[in-house]
Design a protein around this motif. Structure first.
Motif, short mmCIF file in Angstrom:
data_model
loop_
_atom_site.label_atom_id
_atom_site.label_comp_id
_atom_site.label_asym_id
_atom_site.label_seq_id
_atom_site.Cartn_x
_atom_site.Cartn_y
_atom_site.Cartn_z
N LEU A 269 33.79 47.43 -20.98
CA LEU A 269 33.87 46.90 -19.62
C LEU A 269 35.27 47.05 -19.06
CD1 LEU A 269 32.16 45.51 -17.45
CD2 LEU A 269 32.84 43.32 -18.45
N ARG A 270 36.28 46.75 -19.88
CA ARG A 270 37.68 46.90 -19.43
C ARG A 270 38.00 48.37 -19.12
NH1 ARG A 270 38.37 42.99 -23.37
NH2 ARG A 270 39.06 44.53 -24.90
N ALA A 271 37.45 49.28 -19.93
CA ALA A 271 37.69 50.71 -19.69
C ALA A 271 37.09 51.13 -18.34
CB ALA A 271 37.09 51.54 -20.82
N LEU A 272 35.86 50.68 -18.06
CA LEU A 272 35.24 50.99 -16.77
C LEU A 272 36.03 50.38 -15.62
CD1 LEU A 272 31.43 50.54 -17.52
CD2 LEU A 272 32.59 52.65 -16.85
N GLU A 273 36.47 49.14 -15.80
CA GLU A 273 37.27 48.48 -14.75
C GLU A 273 38.52 49.29 -14.45
OE1 GLU A 273 38.04 44.70 -16.50
OE2 GLU A 273 36.13 43.85 -15.86
N LYS A 274 39.16 49.79 -15.49
CA LYS A 274 40.40 50.55 -15.32
C LYS A 274 40.14 51.86 -14.58
CE LYS A 274 44.28 52.47 -17.86
NZ LYS A 274 44.88 52.72 -19.17
N ILE A 275 39.09 52.56 -14.96
CA ILE A 275 38.76 53.84 -14.34
C ILE A 275 38.35 53.65 -12.88
CG2 ILE A 275 37.13 55.77 -14.34
CD1 ILE A 275 37.02 55.38 -17.46
N ILE A 276 37.44 52.72 -12.66
CA ILE A 276 36.88 52.52 -11.32
C ILE A 276 37.86 51.76 -10.42
CG2 ILE A 276 35.03 51.35 -10.06
CD1 ILE A 276 33.30 52.01 -12.59
N GLY A 277 38.57 50.82 -10.99
CA GLY A 277 39.50 50.01 -10.21
C GLY A 277 40.66 50.78 -9.63
N ALA A 278 40.87 52.00 -10.11
CA ALA A 278 41.97 52.83 -9.60
C ALA A 278 41.68 53.39 -8.21
CB ALA A 278 42.24 53.98 -10.57
N SER A 279 40.44 53.29 -7.77
CA SER A 279 40.06 53.82 -6.46
C SER A 279 40.32 52.81 -5.35
CB SER A 279 38.58 54.21 -6.45
OG SER A 279 38.18 54.55 -5.14
N ASP A 280 40.84 53.29 -4.24
CA ASP A 280 41.04 52.44 -3.07
C ASP A 280 39.75 52.23 -2.30
OD1 ASP A 280 43.76 52.26 -3.60
OD2 ASP A 280 44.24 54.00 -2.34
N PHE A 281 38.69 52.97 -2.66
CA PHE A 281 37.44 52.93 -1.91
C PHE A 281 36.35 52.12 -2.61
CE2 PHE A 281 39.62 56.93 -0.95
CZ PHE A 281 39.89 56.70 0.39
N ILE A 282 36.73 51.47 -3.72
CA ILE A 282 35.77 50.68 -4.49
C ILE A 282 36.32 49.29 -4.73
CG2 ILE A 282 34.53 50.46 -6.68
CD1 ILE A 282 34.56 53.52 -6.85
N ASP A 283 35.50 48.29 -4.47
CA ASP A 283 35.81 46.90 -4.75
C ASP A 283 34.86 46.44 -5.85
OD1 ASP A 283 36.59 44.18 -4.64
OD2 ASP A 283 35.05 43.76 -3.12
N ILE A 284 35.41 46.07 -7.00
CA ILE A 284 34.58 45.55 -8.08
C ILE A 284 34.27 44.09 -7.74
CG2 ILE A 284 34.37 45.07 -10.54
CD1 ILE A 284 36.38 47.39 -11.00
N ALA A 285 33.07 43.88 -7.17
CA ALA A 285 32.67 42.55 -6.73
C ALA A 285 32.40 41.63 -7.92
CB ALA A 285 31.42 42.64 -5.85
N LEU A 286 31.88 42.21 -9.01
CA LEU A 286 31.61 41.44 -10.24
C LEU A 286 31.68 42.38 -11.42
CD1 LEU A 286 30.68 38.73 -11.58
CD2 LEU A 286 28.35 39.63 -11.39
N SER A 287 32.33 41.94 -12.46
CA SER A 287 32.39 42.66 -13.72
C SER A 287 32.04 41.65 -14.80
CB SER A 287 33.80 43.22 -13.92
OG SER A 287 33.89 43.90 -15.14
N THR A 288 30.98 41.92 -15.56
CA THR A 288 30.51 40.91 -16.49
C THR A 288 29.85 41.53 -17.72
OG1 THR A 288 29.10 38.93 -16.72
CG2 THR A 288 28.27 40.69 -15.30
N THR A 289 29.80 40.75 -18.78
CA THR A 289 29.07 41.13 -19.99
C THR A 289 27.66 40.55 -19.98
OG1 THR A 289 29.94 39.22 -21.20
CG2 THR A 289 31.18 41.30 -21.40
#
Length: 105
Positions: A16-36
């Motif tokens: 999950l942290r790896a996905l957050e890091k990859i996706i969170g680098a974009s200015d066009f994506i807001d991670i509204a929820l990240s959960t297990t």
């Protein structure tokens, strides 16, 4: 350009942290929820406006294909992210827009 609201689910905190890091680098994506917790994510998706779901498949609390079949009825695109490539066919049966093999890079 509009920002996409995204929900991430992976029962492996490290994945999950790896996905957050990859996706969170974009200015066009807001991670509204990240959960297990897939049930928490489903409750969130049903109560909030979400543009895309990225989910793991093999999880203890809910199988990702089952979750995707529920979310499909809400007209939310689903991306499956799994180490188990043999689930790729199943993911497209629930209209997943993509299958990403883990580990994601």
């Amino acid at each position: 350009m509009d920002v996409l609201k995204l929900v991430l689910i992976d029962d492996d905190p490290q994945g999950l942290r790896a996905l957050e890091k990859i996706i969170g680098a974009s200015d066009f994506i807001d991670i509204a929820l990240s959960t297990t917790d897939p049930q928490l994510a489903l409750d969130f998706i049903q109560a909030h406006s979400v543009d895309v779901l990225i989910t793991d498949i093999v999880m203890d609390k809910m199988h990702g294909i089952h979750l995707a079949s529920i979310v499909e009825k809400l007209n939310i695109p689903v991306i499956i992210c799994s180490a188990y490539i043999h689930y790729a066919y199943d993911s497209y049966q629930v209209n997943a827009v993509a299958f990403i093999k883990k580990p994601a890079e």
